[in-house]
Design a protein around this motif. Structure first.
Motif, PDB file in Angstrom:
ATOM      1  N   VAL A  61       0.580   6.216  -2.164  1.00 54.48           N
ATOM      2  CA  VAL A  61      -0.439   6.711  -3.088  1.00 54.48           C
ATOM      3  C   VAL A  61      -1.751   6.022  -2.779  1.00 54.48           C
ATOM      4  O   VAL A  61      -1.850   4.787  -2.853  1.00 54.48           O
ATOM      5  N   ASP A  62      -2.771   6.808  -2.407  1.00 52.10           N
ATOM      6  CA  ASP A  62      -4.095   6.270  -2.076  1.00 52.10           C
ATOM      7  C   ASP A  62      -4.015   5.128  -1.074  1.00 52.10           C
ATOM      8  O   ASP A  62      -4.675   4.087  -1.226  1.00 52.10           O
ATOM      9  N   GLY A  63      -3.198   5.315  -0.059  1.00 55.97           N
ATOM     10  CA  GLY A  63      -3.086   4.327   1.011  1.00 55.97           C
ATOM     11  C   GLY A  63      -2.197   3.150   0.686  1.00 55.97           C
ATOM     12  O   GLY A  63      -2.033   2.259   1.526  1.00 55.97           O
ATOM     13  N   ARG A  64      -1.595   3.120  -0.505  1.00 53.95           N
ATOM     14  CA  ARG A  64      -0.734   2.006  -0.910  1.00 53.95           C
ATOM     15  C   ARG A  64       0.723   2.456  -0.840  1.00 53.95           C
ATOM     16  O   ARG A  64       1.119   3.401  -1.513  1.00 53.95           O
ATOM     17  N   CYS A  65       1.494   1.783  -0.030  1.00 53.75           N
ATOM     18  CA  CYS A  65       2.905   2.140   0.134  1.00 53.75           C
ATOM     19  C   CYS A  65       3.711   1.579  -1.028  1.00 53.75           C
ATOM     20  O   CYS A  65       3.726   0.375  -1.276  1.00 53.75           O
ATOM     21  N   LEU A  66       4.408   2.470  -1.734  1.00 51.16           N
ATOM     22  CA  LEU A  66       5.271   2.065  -2.844  1.00 51.16           C
ATOM     23  C   LEU A  66       6.732   1.987  -2.419  1.00 51.16           C
ATOM     24  O   LEU A  66       7.514   1.234  -3.007  1.00 51.16           O
TER      25      LEU A  66
END
Length: 209
Positions: A61-66
Motif C-alpha cells: 500500500v503506497d509503496g509500503r509492504c505489509l
C-alpha cells in the motif's frame, strides 16, 4: 497505489470454504471491490488489515509492504495503520460518542487527523455527549468512521458500511463518505453490492469472481 497479488484460502471446499487468487494493481485513491456474496471481498479486506494470513503472495500500500510470503514479511495487524469500518458500527455501548472517538485515537507519531477536524468533517459535534444506543444507524456509522480516522490510518477499509441502513439513512451518509474521499489523502478500499453507491464514490471497480 494498491498492489496486491495474493492467494486466500478459507476452510475447505467441501465445508463451504474457498480458494481465491486476487490480483489488483491500481493507483486510484478509492478502489471498490464488487462481486457476489462469498466471492471473498471481506477476506481481501481482512488480509490487508492483517486479520487473516494469505496462503501466498504480496500486499503493498503506497509503496509500503505489509505482507510478502516469499520474503517472510507479515506486518502485525496493530502496526499496519489500517482504519476499518464494518457493516455494523461496533461502537462501545458503555461510552458516549466522545468516549468512542477517543478510544480509537492513536497517540504519538502522526496526527494527520485531529479530533476537532474529524468531528467537523463528519458533522458529529452535536452527538458527542450522547450514548450510542440513542444514535440512528447513519449517525452510528459516522461515529465509527470518525473513530477509524482518529486511529491515524494510512489506508481506510470500508466493508459495506451502508448495507444495514434504509435508503434515507444511506442518502444521509453518502455525502460524508464523499467528503472523506475529497478532503483527505487516504487510500480507500470500499466494498459494496450497490452499483449506484459505488458509482458515486469511484470509477475504479474490481470485480471478484
Amino acid at each position: 497505489m494498491l498492489a496486491l497479488d495474493i492467494v486466500i484460502e478459507r476452510g475447505t471446499r467441501t465445508a463451504g470454504g474457498f480458494r481465491r487468487h486476487v490480483r489488483i494493481a491500481d493507483d486510484a485513491r478509492v478502489i471498490a471491490l464488487a462481486g457476489h456474496s462469498g466471492a471473498g471481498k471481506t477476506s481481501v479486506l481482512h488480509a490487508i488489515a492483517g486479520l487473516i494470513r494469505p496462503r501466498e503472495g504480496r500486499i503493498e500500500v503506497d509503496g509500503r509492504c505489509l505482507f510478502d510470503a516469499a520474503a517472510g514479511i507479515d506486518v502485525p495487524a496493530h502496526a499496519r495503520h489500517v482504519g476499518y469500518v464494518f457493516q455494523d458500527a461496533r461502537l462501545f455501548p458503555h461510552l458516549t460518542v466522545r468516549g468512542n472517538l477517543r478510544y480509537g485515537r492513536r497517540t504519538g507519531g502522526s496526527t494527520a487527523f485531529a479530533f476537532d477536524d474529524v468531528v467537523a468533517l463528519l458533522g458529529i459535534g452535536a452527538l458527542l455527549r450522547r450514548r450510542t444506543a440513542n444514535l440512528s444507524g447513519g449517525e452510528a456509522q459516522r461515529v465509527a468512521l470518525g473513530r477509524a480516522l482518529l486511529s491515524q490510518p494510512r489506508i481506510l477499509l470500508l466493508d459495506e458500511p451502508l448495507s444495514n441502513l434504509d435508503q434515507a439513512r444511506r442518502e444521509e451518509l453518502i455525502p460524508y463518505l464523499q467528503r472523506v474521499r475529497d478532503e483527505t489523502s487516504l487510500p480507500i478500499i470500499y466494498v459494496s453490492h450497490s452499483a449506484d453507491e459505488v458509482e458515486r464514490l469511484t470509477r475504479a471497480v474490481h470485480t471478484l469472481d
